[in-house]
Design a protein around this motif. Structure first.
Motif, mmCIF file in Angstrom:
data_model
loop_
_atom_site.group_PDB
_atom_site.id
_atom_site.type_symbol
_atom_site.label_atom_id
_atom_site.label_comp_id
_atom_site.label_asym_id
_atom_site.label_seq_id
_atom_site.Cartn_x
_atom_site.Cartn_y
_atom_site.Cartn_z
ATOM 1 N N SER A 277 52.400 49.796 27.921
ATOM 2 C CA SER A 277 53.016 48.732 29.538
ATOM 3 C C SER A 277 51.848 47.045 29.043
ATOM 4 N N LEU A 278 51.609 46.010 30.306
ATOM 5 C CA LEU A 278 51.218 44.696 30.563
ATOM 6 C C LEU A 278 50.052 44.822 31.242
ATOM 7 N N LEU A 279 48.641 44.549 30.845
ATOM 8 C CA LEU A 279 48.148 44.550 31.763
ATOM 9 C C LEU A 279 47.902 43.426 31.847
ATOM 10 N N LEU A 280 48.639 42.717 33.639
ATOM 11 C CA LEU A 280 48.687 41.315 33.219
ATOM 12 C C LEU A 280 47.691 40.598 33.957
ATOM 13 N N ASP A 281 46.393 39.644 33.322
ATOM 14 C CA ASP A 281 45.557 39.180 34.147
ATOM 15 C C ASP A 281 45.683 37.977 34.312
ATOM 16 N N LEU A 282 46.270 38.058 35.621
ATOM 17 C CA LEU A 282 46.270 36.248 36.110
ATOM 18 C C LEU A 282 44.929 35.623 36.062
ATOM 19 N N HIS A 283 43.955 35.742 36.099
ATOM 20 C CA HIS A 283 42.857 34.782 35.945
ATOM 21 C C HIS A 283 42.803 34.077 34.170
ATOM 22 N N ASN A 284 42.934 34.522 33.393
ATOM 23 C CA ASN A 284 43.458 34.355 31.887
ATOM 24 C C ASN A 284 44.620 33.234 32.317
ATOM 25 N N VAL A 285 45.412 33.919 33.342
ATOM 26 C CA VAL A 285 47.122 32.991 32.617
ATOM 27 C C VAL A 285 46.554 31.639 33.713
ATOM 28 N N HIS A 286 45.671 31.751 34.746
ATOM 29 C CA HIS A 286 44.914 30.437 35.440
ATOM 30 C C HIS A 286 44.593 29.752 34.601
ATOM 31 N N THR A 287 43.619 30.312 33.598
ATOM 32 C CA THR A 287 41.850 29.473 32.896
ATOM 33 C C THR A 287 43.139 29.425 32.025
ATOM 34 N N ASN A 288 44.103 29.319 30.855
ATOM 35 C CA ASN A 288 44.527 29.027 30.177
ATOM 36 C C ASN A 288 45.864 28.198 30.358
ATOM 37 N N ALA A 289 45.841 27.877 31.887
ATOM 38 C CA ALA A 289 47.180 26.570 32.368
ATOM 39 C C ALA A 289 46.390 25.503 32.312
ATOM 40 N N LEU B 214 52.392 46.993 35.270
ATOM 41 C CA LEU B 214 51.573 47.743 35.298
ATOM 42 C C LEU B 214 50.550 47.621 36.178
ATOM 43 N N GLU B 215 49.409 46.742 35.678
ATOM 44 C CA GLU B 215 48.743 46.306 36.557
ATOM 45 C C GLU B 215 48.210 45.537 36.600
ATOM 46 N N VAL B 216 47.788 44.144 36.733
ATOM 47 C CA VAL B 216 47.240 43.100 37.194
ATOM 48 C C VAL B 216 46.178 43.080 37.403
ATOM 49 N N HIS B 217 44.968 41.740 36.922
ATOM 50 C CA HIS B 217 43.957 41.826 36.513
ATOM 51 C C HIS B 217 43.625 40.884 37.528
ATOM 52 N N VAL B 218 42.788 40.472 38.447
ATOM 53 C CA VAL B 218 42.626 39.254 39.764
ATOM 54 C C VAL B 218 41.261 39.146 38.969
ATOM 55 N N ALA B 219 40.494 37.740 39.033
ATOM 56 C CA ALA B 219 39.524 37.562 39.045
ATOM 57 C C ALA B 219 38.943 35.967 39.806
ATOM 58 N N ALA C 268 57.091 41.896 40.234
ATOM 59 C CA ALA C 268 57.115 43.482 39.046
ATOM 60 C C ALA C 268 57.090 44.798 39.850
ATOM 61 N N PRO C 269 58.000 45.288 39.915
ATOM 62 C CA PRO C 269 58.467 46.575 40.315
ATOM 63 C C PRO C 269 57.557 47.785 39.970
ATOM 64 N N ALA C 270 57.870 47.654 38.457
ATOM 65 C CA ALA C 270 56.701 49.146 37.651
ATOM 66 C C ALA C 270 55.365 48.811 38.121
ATOM 67 N N LEU C 271 54.596 47.415 39.013
ATOM 68 C CA LEU C 271 53.011 47.322 39.631
ATOM 69 C C LEU C 271 53.041 48.457 40.023
ATOM 70 N N ARG C 272 51.220 48.680 39.448
ATOM 71 C CA ARG C 272 51.071 50.589 39.872
ATOM 72 C C ARG C 272 49.121 50.044 40.708
ATOM 73 N N GLY C 273 49.224 48.548 40.475
ATOM 74 C CA GLY C 273 47.478 48.604 40.276
ATOM 75 C C GLY C 273 47.315 46.803 40.355
ATOM 76 N N VAL C 274 46.419 46.634 41.369
ATOM 77 C CA VAL C 274 45.953 44.943 41.581
ATOM 78 C C VAL C 274 44.032 45.549 41.622
ATOM 79 N N THR C 275 43.459 44.963 39.842
ATOM 80 C CA THR C 275 42.173 45.286 40.105
ATOM 81 C C THR C 275 41.028 44.107 39.683
ATOM 82 N N PHE C 276 40.296 43.967 41.229
ATOM 83 C CA PHE C 276 39.659 42.429 41.334
ATOM 84 C C PHE C 276 38.701 43.024 40.586
ATOM 85 N N GLU C 277 38.757 41.926 39.290
ATOM 86 C CA GLU C 277 37.695 41.881 38.468
ATOM 87 C C GLU C 277 35.386 40.881 38.841
ATOM 88 N N PHE C 278 34.914 41.168 38.154
ATOM 89 C CA PHE C 278 33.544 40.531 39.341
ATOM 90 C C PHE C 278 32.658 40.880 38.117
#
Ligand SMILES: [Fe+2]
Lengths: 287, 210
Positions: A174-186, A206-211, A243-253
């Protein structure tokens, strides 16, 4: 939420506000290196904290030492240690990074940061049997996290999205999709993050990171400073319904941001994640 | 395997910015020691020329500095005017050896102790501040490795005695506030006892009022 040392009291007091807690297991042991015996020394203080927390909140593992893209290192003993942890705390899933920091089998050296390897067939061929082996050994879903990168390689054989799609399709990981990484790269490399997300197979997430991040040397960096910016929540709004398999959104700081966030700030980020993910995640954390 | 050589070179460019700078200035020749394909050499040159590589080097330095400043915050404050150069010198030949970056603090302590012993670096307060922080750190480390129920009873807690040669009441508070202490503090003998009680370090001194 990803645990950091500033959160010890928060986790104790506010466990009811958490659907699950992501922990970096590597912070709970000393690794004396592949040649040492015994190799791993658990740190009783951290182990105690996780034992107590695991009674109240499901734990998931987010490790940092696998270095799965290292050409000359595949550390089966490290994976065994993760498997031991996964068994101890019944972690619902485990994740690590799609990068390398370790190199030089025998006399190991470390880059002191996670580095991306070019998205070539060679890397894919290296990773597929490794990911299979890790999944088999851990006995739970295994996720790889998309990179943040501050430079790009010329002439990569595949785009990042093509690479992630093929890796997850061929291994079933599965993919841990870090959206802040995507935002940063973009931001740093001038592409449209929604277009990137649209080309990803989001059914593997399956999981998303926000930060949050910060500016440094002319770049936006993935410093995990403060709350996640609005642009990252917009990306979550795009991803969650797709993302139908998404089971968690994780906030990192980073722990140094605790004075900026404090209890109310952290709870606010968790509420925001929940409201966007649309449904209470607690019921969906276990399969 | 070429990919492993490529990764070794990129890793070296990240922790040894001098290599990145040479590749940026000279192109492929500084990479001759690595067994690389033409495409890999071209990629490393492109990376060296990318401004993101500078940032990578800075972030890697920050990551290595983390364990040092965690253990030795006062020493780092005291050394602020020389810190960058001291770290450059230490890291010129010393690479991180594991993903936990453990050992970075040991290496810095040993490096400073060597400098002091060899007379290559002198500072009137450095030896005692360094000894105070390494003693405190050793006590905290013992706690991290103590299993529940194995804590020592009151009166039998672990302790260290550090001999200051300048009044710690004048020396430590500015450092704890992130500032340099006053120059020219008078010399003397100031034994300080650092005790680990529960998870707290208790510092006791003979001087009244401290
Ligand atoms: Fe992340």
């Amino acid at each position: 939420m990803l645990f950091n040392p500033a959160l010890a009291d928060f986790v104790h007091t506010h466990s009811a506000s958490l659907d699950y807690l992501a922990v970096i297991p590597d912070r709970s042991w000393v690794d004396h290196g592949p040649a040492a015996s015994p190799r791993f020394d658990d740190l009783p203080e951290s182990v105690r904290l996780f034992e107590q927390t695991a009674l109240r909140v499901p734990l998931v593992m987010h490790s940092i030492g696998m270095s799965i893209c290292s050409a000359d290192i595949f550390d089966a003993a490290y994976v065994d240690q993760l498997a031991r942890w996964r068994g101890l705390y019944q972690c619902a899933w485990a994740s690590d990074h799609l990068s390398f920091s370790r190199s030089g089998a025998g006399h190991e050296s470390n880059a002191a940061m996670a580095l991306p390897s070019p998205y070539d067939r060679e890397l894919l061929d290296l990773l597929i049997p490794r990911v299979d082996a890790v999944q088999q050994r851990l006995g739970c879903p295994f996720l790889l996290e998309n990179n943040v990168y501050y430079f790009t390689y010329p002439d990569q054989e595949m785009t990042e999205a093509e690479f992630l799609n093929e890796l997850t399709a061929r291994t079933g990981c599965s993919l841990l999709l870090d959206l802040h990484n995507v935002h940063t790269n973009a931001l740093n490399h001038g592409f449209d993050p929604i277009e990137f997300l649209g080309s990803l197979d989001l059914s593997r997430v399956l999981e998303v990171h926000v930060a949050g991040g910060s500016a440094m040397m002319g770049f936006h960096t993935d410093s995990h400073t403060g709350p996640a910016p609005d642009a990252v929540w917009d990306l979550l709004r795009f991803v969650a319904p797709r993302a139908p398999a998404l089971r968690g959104v994780t906030f990192e700081f980073h722990e140094s941001s605790w004075p900026l966030l404090r209890t109310a700030g952290v709870l606010g980020q968790l509420d925001r994640a929940r409201s966007i993910a649309a449904q209470p995640l607690h019921s969906s954390i276990w399969p | 395997m070429a990919l492993s050589e490529f990764q070794r070179a990129l890793s070296e460019m990240t922790v040894a910015p001098s290599l990145a700078a040479r590749v940026r200035a000279e192109g492929e020749p500084p990479l001759a020691a690595y067994d690389l394909t033409a495409r890999e050499r071209a990629r490393l040159v492109a990376v060296a020329q990318h401004p993101g590589m500078d940032l990578n080097c800075t972030l890697a330095r920050g990551n290595r500095f983390g364990p040092i400043v965690d253990v030795l915050p006062l020493t780092c404050t005291l050394l602020k005017p020389w810190l960058r150069e001291l770290l450059n010198e230490l890291w010129q030949n010393k690479r991180p050896e594991n993903y936990q970056l453990s050992g970075e603090e040991h290496a810095f302590v040993a490096f400073l102790q060597g400098k002091l012993a060899g007379g290559e670096f002198s500072h009137p307060y450095l030896a005692e501040v360094l000894e105070y922080e390494t003693a405190s750190w050793a006590l905290v480390q013992s706690l991290r490795h103590t299993a529940e129920g194995d804590e020592p009873p009151p009166g039998a807690e672990p302790f260290r005695v550090v001999l200051f040669t300048h009044d710690p009441a004048a020396l430590l508070p500015p450092l704890e506030a992130g500032a340099l202490p006053p120059d020219g503090l008078p010399g003397g003998r100031y034994p300080v006892r650092v005790t680990l009680r529960g998870d707290t370090l208790v510092v006791e001194h003979e001087t009244p009022g401290w």
